[in-house]
Design an enzyme around this catalytic site. Structure first.
Site, mmCIF file in Angstrom:
data_model
loop_
_atom_site.group_PDB
_atom_site.id
_atom_site.type_symbol
_atom_site.label_atom_id
_atom_site.label_comp_id
_atom_site.label_asym_id
_atom_site.label_seq_id
_atom_site.Cartn_x
_atom_site.Cartn_y
_atom_site.Cartn_z
ATOM 1 N N GLU A 298 23.543 0.036 3.958
ATOM 2 C CA GLU A 298 22.265 -0.684 4.030
ATOM 3 C C GLU A 298 21.104 0.185 3.540
ATOM 4 O O GLU A 298 20.104 0.370 4.227
ATOM 5 C CB GLU A 298 22.021 -1.184 5.454
ATOM 6 C CG GLU A 298 23.105 -2.158 5.903
ATOM 7 C CD GLU A 298 22.842 -2.824 7.245
ATOM 8 O OE1 GLU A 298 22.209 -2.195 8.107
ATOM 9 O OE2 GLU A 298 23.279 -3.977 7.413
ATOM 10 N N ASP A 377 29.742 -8.138 11.384
ATOM 11 C CA ASP A 377 28.615 -7.551 12.110
ATOM 12 C C ASP A 377 28.343 -8.214 13.464
ATOM 13 O O ASP A 377 27.386 -8.974 13.591
ATOM 14 C CB ASP A 377 27.349 -7.643 11.247
ATOM 15 C CG ASP A 377 26.260 -6.733 11.752
ATOM 16 O OD1 ASP A 377 26.536 -5.929 12.643
ATOM 17 O OD2 ASP A 377 25.133 -6.823 11.241
ATOM 18 N N GLU A 405 22.130 -8.784 19.717
ATOM 19 C CA GLU A 405 21.510 -9.149 18.440
ATOM 20 C C GLU A 405 21.870 -10.562 17.994
ATOM 21 O O GLU A 405 21.002 -11.360 17.656
ATOM 22 C CB GLU A 405 21.925 -8.134 17.364
ATOM 23 C CG GLU A 405 21.370 -8.468 15.986
ATOM 24 C CD GLU A 405 21.697 -7.409 14.940
ATOM 25 O OE1 GLU A 405 22.382 -6.420 15.251
ATOM 26 O OE2 GLU A 405 21.242 -7.595 13.787
HETATM 27 O O1 GCW Z 1 23.770 -5.413 12.614
HETATM 28 C C1 GCW Z 1 23.091 -4.661 11.693
HETATM 29 C C2 GCW Z 1 21.717 -4.685 12.203
HETATM 30 C C3 GCW Z 1 20.914 -3.510 11.750
HETATM 31 C C4 GCW Z 1 21.695 -2.246 12.092
HETATM 32 C C5 GCW Z 1 23.021 -2.298 11.373
HETATM 33 C C6 GCW Z 1 23.906 -1.102 11.687
HETATM 34 C C7 GCW Z 1 20.829 -0.141 12.790
HETATM 35 O O2 GCW Z 1 21.115 -5.888 11.842
HETATM 36 O O3 GCW Z 1 19.691 -3.558 12.408
HETATM 37 O O4 GCW Z 1 20.979 -1.088 11.781
HETATM 38 O O5 GCW Z 1 23.729 -3.423 11.758
HETATM 39 O O6 GCW Z 1 24.792 -1.254 12.523
HETATM 40 O O7 GCW Z 1 23.730 -0.048 11.119
#
Ligand code: GCW
Length: 692
Positions: A298, A377, A405
């Site tokens: 990311e 995720d 989340e």
């Molecule tokens: O789920 C995603 C989240 C990000 C997070 C990322 C990760 C810390 O939306 O906010 O970043 O995963 O796990 O690195």
């Protein structure tokens, strides 16, 4: 703090059972036998002090830690002792028990003659866990007569990851601001950190990383002299509760701090830079745990920039940490977040396995890879990541998400222990039948030295820690479950309820327990259907938005059109993701006949008229679950209402507000999802309910 939830599951409420009034009130003296001189003494002190505090609270009488030599005036005292420090105590335990108790385990025994309870362990941490265990027995109203308990944690690393930023914000935090940081510095008042450390120790957590894995400018400096004194102060607080401190680091730190022109892991200057830093860190914190790293993920920097791979990247840091006994926790959340929807072969679900599996055997022995439970995720429903256990020569830890989340952001009730149980019980077949995720996480399956479980914290500076009071059960349950994955979801829920609300009302205990146990399924039923995931608003991820991510590049598509929905991840006609599973799992997911309903749309693209194993069509399933889910959410609110009077007003009120919001918001989910699909396919609800 009684009415606001601050004391969480450690309020040590007055016990009113007959056993207490008659007998247990006598347990008011704590004797420590043979405390070591070194740092361990502080941990034993925490254990003894906690016992005194707990017994005082539960009895309403004073309790005290008395010196080893002093003869207690009550016979029913509690003794804390390290094995080997006192022959009389060793004599109480058969030799086999003493060897069976590991570094963090403990034994608890009631001396039949005197009623004395002995907590014995090989090391101070075990005494602390034993003390909390005994307090839990008292607090949940269980008998402490004739105790004969032997416990060892199943998972060696039991960790919490914070995603806290130094400006005080928390990435994916839903319970206020950071308890560690504000205004780009550490908070001056550290009392709350001490209370947090107690909470963690009470459920057996032994490691914590305090800053976000997305390491921004200011946090990059945590490993420098500017902040190391503060980090050391925080580490000392956690140390008193046997919790080791870790930091997330920025892979490009030497570059970003303007000290080197590169962060190439194979460049000797870079290697030296990190070695130098690590010396500083260990002179401030001699028992520092190590680094957590999110690299090439990311848009975070990493070894890819220099044409190196993850093994090169992780090993460079590991080399530097090794002389001090530190470890590198390297995250596997690596995927291409710039996908083209026309390219039906690139699949985000496949990415972690594709990146890491070929590197098996290349990591140094003090590197451990951290793998999220699912391949995408932390969705409400996902299959198990096929990378878990697939690298027999590499250490791995499982990563879970306690912060909600994608599961209602602590506005909706979602007790996650049942989800985690399913993950841990999943059979990967990697070494034949019984190759469960829990045996992989614990290190047993592949005989790994470094293993365990980490999870993203759900706490903040809200008075009750978790925003939604009932979300405390997730933090509590996480610790309890990873200590012993054999515990059941109902057991853990009941413990938490009794400790938090007391043993007074059986109706309250059963109602809240059932609410917790039903909540994950209910949340799933009114959100994204059949394992397809997402359908949330972009960025903040709260609330329904069926196409929120459908036209962005993150690769979390559902491909709904007027005929059907789902992602074809089969080997035969899709992305080939099913081929990453071992044994019969591959075929089970590949075939429409055997793919479980709840994951159907994760693995297959099907017409809305496709019949599920349940006998319903996909479209009717969507309508039914969404109508039912919203009704169930409303039922929660009503059931909670009926408990008014059996819970302190303050606590009752907090939850009532959240449940009201959930009931409303569940209707919004229902309507948006139902309307979307009705308009797409034009197939009416068999029951003719209102679809807008
Ligand atoms: O789920 C995603 C989240 C990000 C997070 C990322 C990760 C810390 O939306 O906010 O970043 O995963 O796990 O690195």
């Amino acid at each position: 703090h009684g009415e606001d939830g601050y004391l969480a599951w450690l309020p040590y409420r007055r016990q009113e059972t007959a056993e207490w009034l008659k007998r247990y009130k006598a347990y008011r003296q704590i004797v420590v036998a043979g405390a070591p001189e070194d740092g361990g003494a502080a941990v034993i002190h925490s254990a003894a002090a906690e016992l005194a505090r707990g017994l005082e609270g539960m009895s309403g009488l004073s309790a005290a830690v008395v010196n080893a030599g002093e003869v207690p005036d009550s016979e029913a005292y509690i003794q804390l002792a390290l094995f080997g420090s006192n022959p009389e105590i060793d004599g109480l335990f058969p030799e086999a028990v003493i060897t069976e108790i590991g570094a963090e385990g403990f034994a608890i025994q009631t001396d039949a003659h005197t009623g004395r309870i002995v907590i014995a362990a090989a090391a101070p941490a075990g005494l602390l866990y034993g003390a909390f265990h005994l307090l839990r027995l008292f607090g949940t109203g269980q008998s402490v007569n004739g105790l004969n308990i032997r416990e060892n944690p199943v998972n060696p690393l039991r960790m919490i990851n914070h995603w806290d930023n130094m400006d005080g914000s928390i990435e994916r935090g839903y319970a206020g601001k950071s308890i560690f940081f504000e205004n780009n510095r550490f908070k001056a008042d550290k009392e709350r950190i001490r209370d947090y450390a107690r909470l963690l120790a009470s459920v057996g957590i032994n490691a914590v990383s305090i800053n976000n894995v997305n390491v921004h400018k200011q946090e990059t400096l945590l490993i420098t002299d500017e902040f190391l004194p503060d980090v050391a102060e925080v580490a000392a607080i956690f140390r008193d509760f046997a919790v080791k401190l870790f930091l997330s680091v920025n892979y490009a730190a030497p570059l970003e701090m303007g000290e080197l022109p590169t962060a190439d892991p194979l460049d000797p200057a870079v290697q030296e830079w990190w070695q130098h830093r690590i010396k500083d860190v260990y002179s401030a914190i001699p028992d520092f745990g190590g680094y957590v790293v999110k690299a090439d993920s990311e848009n975070r920097p990493g070894p890819f920039t220099y044409g190196r791979d993850h093994a090169d990247g992780a090993n460079m840091l590991a080399e530097a940490l090794d002389p001090f006994g530190g470890i590198v926790i390297w995250r596997c959340f690596v995927y291409n977040c710039k996908q083209d929807w026309r390219d039906r072969k690139t699949d985000r679900a496949k990415a972690a396995y594709d990146h890491f599996k070929p590197l098996d055997g290349r990591f140094k022995d003090n590197v451990v890879l951290q793998v999220k439970n699912g391949p995408i995720d932390f969705q409400v429903r996902e299959p198990i990541s096929p990378l878990l256990g697939a690298m027999p020569s590499t250490h791995q830890v499982l990563e879970l998400q306690i912060t909600q989340e994608y599961t209602g952001q602590q506005r909706h009730l979602c007790y996650l222990v049942p989800q985690w149980k399913e993950i841990l019980d999943f059979d990967t077949y990697l070494k034949g039948e019984g190759s469960t995720v829990k045996r992989i996480a614990s290190g047993e399956l592949h005989g790994s030295r470094l293993a365990g479980i980490a999870a993203v914290s759900n706490i903040g500076d809200d008075t009750n820690w978790t925003g939604h009071l009932l979300a405390q059960a997730n933090l509590y349950g996480y610790g309890r479950l990873i200590w012993n994955p054999g515990l059941t979801s109902p057991e853990i829920a009941e413990e938490w309820i009794r400790l938090t609300f007391g043993n007074g009302s059986e109706q309250l205990i059963r109602t809240v327990q059932q609410m917790l146990l039903d909540s994950w399924g209910i949340y799933e039923s009114y959100t994204a259907p059949l394992g397809v995931g997402f359908m949330v608003n972009p960025d903040h991820h709260y609330g329904p938005n069926v196409e929120g991510y459908e036209y962005s590049m993150w690769g979390t598509y559902h491909f709904a059109d007027w005929q059907g929905i789902g992602v074809d991840r089969t080997k035969a006609t899709g992305t080939g993701y099913t081929g990453q599973y071992a044994g019969s799992n591959c075929e089970r997911y590949e075939s429409l006949e055997t793919c479980p309903d709840e994951l159907l749309l994760f693995f297959h693209h099907v017409p809305y008229t496709h019949k599920l194993h349940s006998g319903k069509t996909v479209i009717q399933h969507i309508y039914d679950t969404h109508f039912e889910g919203a009704e169930q959410a409303e039922r929660f609110a009503a059931e909670w209402e009926a408990l008014a009077g059996s819970i302190e007003e303050g606590l009752h009120q907090q939850v009532a507000e959240r449940l009201a919001e959930q009931a409303e918001h569940a209707k919004e989910w229902r309507d948006r999802i139902n309307t979307y699909f009705y308009r797409r396919c034009g197939i009416a609800d068999e029951q003719g309910r209102t679809i807008y």
